[in-house]
Scaffold this motif. Sequence first.
Motif, PDB file in Angstrom:
ATOM      1  N   ARG A 148       6.187  41.757  -8.326  1.00 38.52           N
ATOM      2  CA  ARG A 148       6.460  43.129  -7.877  1.00 38.52           C
ATOM      3  C   ARG A 148       6.695  43.199  -6.372  1.00 38.52           C
ATOM      4  O   ARG A 148       6.167  44.047  -5.677  1.00 38.52           O
ATOM      5  CB  ARG A 148       5.328  44.057  -8.303  1.00 38.52           C
ATOM      6  N   GLY A 149       7.488  42.242  -5.877  1.00 34.29           N
ATOM      7  CA  GLY A 149       7.857  42.248  -4.468  1.00 34.29           C
ATOM      8  C   GLY A 149       7.002  41.390  -3.577  1.00 34.29           C
ATOM      9  O   GLY A 149       7.329  41.218  -2.399  1.00 34.29           O
ATOM     10  N   VAL A 150       5.925  40.830  -4.092  1.00 41.32           N
ATOM     11  CA  VAL A 150       5.066  39.941  -3.312  1.00 41.32           C
ATOM     12  C   VAL A 150       5.493  38.498  -3.598  1.00 41.32           C
ATOM     13  O   VAL A 150       5.408  38.044  -4.735  1.00 41.32           O
ATOM     14  CB  VAL A 150       3.579  40.137  -3.680  1.00 41.32           C
ATOM     15  N   PRO A 151       5.973  37.750  -2.593  1.00 43.77           N
ATOM     16  CA  PRO A 151       6.417  36.370  -2.821  1.00 43.77           C
ATOM     17  C   PRO A 151       5.337  35.530  -3.490  1.00 43.77           C
ATOM     18  O   PRO A 151       4.156  35.611  -3.136  1.00 43.77           O
ATOM     19  CB  PRO A 151       6.732  35.869  -1.407  1.00 43.77           C
ATOM     20  N   ILE A 155      -4.687  42.753  -4.914  1.00 40.73           N
ATOM     21  CA  ILE A 155      -3.556  43.165  -4.074  1.00 40.73           C
ATOM     22  C   ILE A 155      -3.117  44.568  -4.477  1.00 40.73           C
ATOM     23  O   ILE A 155      -2.471  44.749  -5.522  1.00 40.73           O
ATOM     24  CB  ILE A 155      -2.388  42.179  -4.225  1.00 40.73           C
ATOM     25  N   PRO A 156      -3.447  45.576  -3.691  1.00 38.61           N
ATOM     26  CA  PRO A 156      -3.100  46.957  -4.052  1.00 38.61           C
ATOM     27  C   PRO A 156      -1.609  47.171  -4.265  1.00 38.61           C
ATOM     28  O   PRO A 156      -1.204  48.006  -5.077  1.00 38.61           O
ATOM     29  CB  PRO A 156      -3.602  47.764  -2.844  1.00 38.61           C
ATOM     30  N   ASP A 157      -0.753  46.417  -3.554  1.00 38.60           N
ATOM     31  CA  ASP A 157       0.697  46.611  -3.651  1.00 38.60           C
ATOM     32  C   ASP A 157       1.241  46.421  -5.060  1.00 38.60           C
ATOM     33  O   ASP A 157       2.296  46.958  -5.399  1.00 38.60           O
ATOM     34  CB  ASP A 157       1.419  45.623  -2.721  1.00 38.60           C
ATOM     35  N   ILE A 158       0.564  45.636  -5.876  1.00 37.57           N
ATOM     36  CA  ILE A 158       1.094  45.359  -7.210  1.00 37.57           C
ATOM     37  C   ILE A 158       0.243  45.988  -8.303  1.00 37.57           C
ATOM     38  O   ILE A 158       0.487  45.755  -9.485  1.00 37.57           O
ATOM     39  CB  ILE A 158       1.219  43.842  -7.448  1.00 37.57           C
ATOM     40  N   ALA A 203      -3.060  51.928 -10.528  1.00 39.96           N
ATOM     41  CA  ALA A 203      -3.872  52.691  -9.578  1.00 39.96           C
ATOM     42  C   ALA A 203      -3.051  53.743  -8.837  1.00 39.96           C
ATOM     43  O   ALA A 203      -3.608  54.562  -8.103  1.00 39.96           O
ATOM     44  CB  ALA A 203      -4.530  51.748  -8.562  1.00 39.96           C
ATOM     45  N   LEU A 204      -1.723  53.739  -9.036  1.00 36.73           N
ATOM     46  CA  LEU A 204      -0.851  54.667  -8.321  1.00 36.73           C
ATOM     47  C   LEU A 204      -0.669  55.964  -9.090  1.00 36.73           C
ATOM     48  O   LEU A 204      -0.620  55.974 -10.318  1.00 36.73           O
ATOM     49  CB  LEU A 204       0.518  54.022  -8.085  1.00 36.73           C
TER      50      LEU A 204
END
Length: 208
Positions: free
Chosen positions: A35-38, A85-88, A92-93
């Motif tokens: 989801r955008g995290v390498p 990692i909250p970004d993925i 939680a969003l």
Amino acid sequence: KILKQTSRDQMWTQVTLRDGRKYPYGFGWELDDVRGVPAIRHGGSLPGFRAEYLRLPGYDLTIIILCNQNANVAVIARWVASLYIPDIHLTALQPQPVPDQEMTKMLRGLLENLANGLKDLPSVTSEFRAGWAGMSQSSRAELGALLKKEESFDFLTRKDVRDKALQRLGVPIASIWHYKLVTADLTRYYSFYLTAEKRFAFMEGSSN
């Protein structure tokens, strides 16, 4: 320190194909993103055994899954990563105001086109169009059944990844748009990968 840095760089550099395109594989490692995290990953299996190795270097996080059942260890590894990692962590969003109504309409229409097996797929890359032809009839039917029960299609977040050098199907990715599709009995998350020209290049769906 068994390996030299030059060896590591070779391991984790995408191979260049004969036609000049990049392919997300190094020396024995898949070079992907979550989801955008390498990410650097690889999985494997033998009868009665499955394993997954997932490394997220930007977060100094490595996840190893060992399993003696026929489970999807790659999905398990990504779920574990989302806890750190909250970004993925899409679950939680909360839904947000839509920043681009036309883009949302296009992405929702894309799901409809895929479900109906239509050949008219505007604003998609040629690489995705070629891969779409291999989508199974059962997958299309499953998506169609889900869309018929849809109660909402909510925008969650948009991530700018132009500085990440991410590619999908050999195409550079500029942004990832995350949505939540809700029905009466389940929730499905979709991540849409777009080029700098806002052409659709890739899609991922998951339940978390």
